[in-house]
Design a protein around this motif. Structure first.
Motif, PDB file in Angstrom:
ATOM      1  N   HIS A   3       6.253 -30.940 -10.507  1.00 13.11           N
ATOM      2  CA  HIS A   3       5.841 -29.692  -9.867  1.00 13.11           C
ATOM      3  C   HIS A   3       6.655 -29.452  -8.600  1.00 13.11           C
ATOM      4  CE1 HIS A   3       2.638 -28.906 -12.586  1.00 13.11           C
ATOM      5  NE2 HIS A   3       1.971 -29.994 -12.299  1.00 13.11           N
ATOM      6  N   ALA A   4       6.743 -28.180  -8.228  1.00  9.91           N
ATOM      7  CA  ALA A   4       7.466 -27.827  -7.004  1.00  9.91           C
ATOM      8  C   ALA A   4       6.752 -28.439  -5.800  1.00  9.91           C
ATOM      9  CB  ALA A   4       7.526 -26.311  -6.865  1.00  9.91           C
ATOM     10  N   HIS A  26      11.240 -23.663 -13.090  1.00 11.11           N
ATOM     11  CA  HIS A  26       9.929 -24.290 -13.263  1.00 11.11           C
ATOM     12  C   HIS A  26       8.805 -23.311 -12.930  1.00 11.11           C
ATOM     13  CE1 HIS A  26       6.827 -27.388 -13.156  1.00 11.11           C
ATOM     14  NE2 HIS A  26       6.418 -26.827 -12.042  1.00 11.11           N
ATOM     15  N   CYS A  30       5.302 -22.576 -15.001  1.00  6.21           N
ATOM     16  CA  CYS A  30       4.191 -23.452 -14.615  1.00  6.21           C
ATOM     17  C   CYS A  30       3.072 -22.640 -13.976  1.00  6.21           C
ATOM     18  CB  CYS A  30       4.671 -24.536 -13.651  1.00  6.21           C
ATOM     19  SG  CYS A  30       3.315 -25.604 -13.132  1.00  6.21           S
ATOM     20  N   CYS A  33       1.821 -24.227 -10.451  1.00  5.45           N
ATOM     21  CA  CYS A  33       2.663 -23.909  -9.294  1.00  5.45           C
ATOM     22  C   CYS A  33       2.612 -22.413  -8.988  1.00  5.45           C
ATOM     23  CB  CYS A  33       4.101 -24.349  -9.545  1.00  5.45           C
ATOM     24  SG  CYS A  33       4.314 -26.132  -9.494  1.00  5.45           S
TER      25      CYS A  33
HETATM   26 ZN    ZN Z   1       4.424 -26.944 -11.612  1.00  3.42          ZN
END
Ligand code: ZN
Length: 219
Positions: A3-4, A26, A30, A33
């Motif tokens: 994840h970021a 991403h 996601c 996120c």
């Molecule tokens: Zn993420």
């Protein structure tokens, strides 16, 4: 990928450019996120509109340390102020109680270029005389959607600004407080697809799109 990280999400929420393409990719896919970024944007929106009185509690140490690590001594004042606003608003949101606010001064915009605009017309949910404009404003560092509204009653909950593809997908950009707000545009959003600007009335805490008040097409 993982994840970021929170720092990157915070910078994105502030409208700062993020060079890391894998993070941008991403974020497109996601949900976790994406919703964290939405929440940060909301805090940034509040932070830009408000200034918290001095006698309120200081931000938590972890937040403070993160700011210091992120900015360092050479940090540009604009970023420092924005990060500070995020930290303080986040701290206050974590505490309870009324917040006394007034306008924060923002530095004058440099070399702004309006690349698209929309007149926002009232829909059935809005009173006569309600109207607005939206402009896509590009500066060397960021692109924002600048939304101004007029003739809108004080909301029961809040007004939220969205980009809409006209079919199935709506992207929440931020909360509209006062008559005008700048909302950072996510880098991955193609404005040729998401042409419709929508201002909706939302109940507090309502996640899904509420009642459209104003709408218009960017061109
Ligand atoms: Zn993420």
């Amino acid at each position: 990928m993982a994840h970021a990280d929170p720092e990157t999400l915070t910078l994105l929420a502030l409208g700062e450019p993020v060079a890391d393409q894998s993070t941008v990719d991403h974020l497109r896919t996601c949900v976790a996120c994406g919703s964290e970024l939405d929440a940060l944007r909301e805090v940034v929106g509040v932070g830009r509109e408000t200034r918290v009185e001095r006698d309120l509690p200081a931000p938590p140490g972890a937040v403070w340390n993160r700011i210091a690590a992120e900015t360092g001594a050479a940090a540009p004042p604009r970023r420092w102020r924005a990060l500070l606003a995020v930290a303080v608003v986040a701290a206050v949101a974590g505490a309870s109680g009324a917040v006394v606010v007034d306008r924060v001064s923002t530095p004058p915009a440099a070399a702004e270029q309006v690349v698209a605009r929309a007149d926002l017309a009232k829909l059935a949910g809005a009173p006569d005389g309600a109207r607005g404009t939206a402009r896509v404003v590009r500066t060397p560092g960021r692109t924002v959607l600048r939304v101004s509204v007029d003739g809108m009653p004080a909301p029961d909950g809040l007004y939220q600004v969205w980009l809409y593809d006209g079919a199935a997908t709506m992207i929440p950009l931020g909360v509209l407080t006062g008559g005008q707000a700048d909302m950072p545009l996510p880098g991955g959003v193609d404005l040729r697809t998401y042409r419709v600007v929508d201002v909706s009335a939302q109940r507090l805490g309502q996640q899904e799109h509420g009642t459209s008040m104003l709408q218009g097409n960017l061109s």
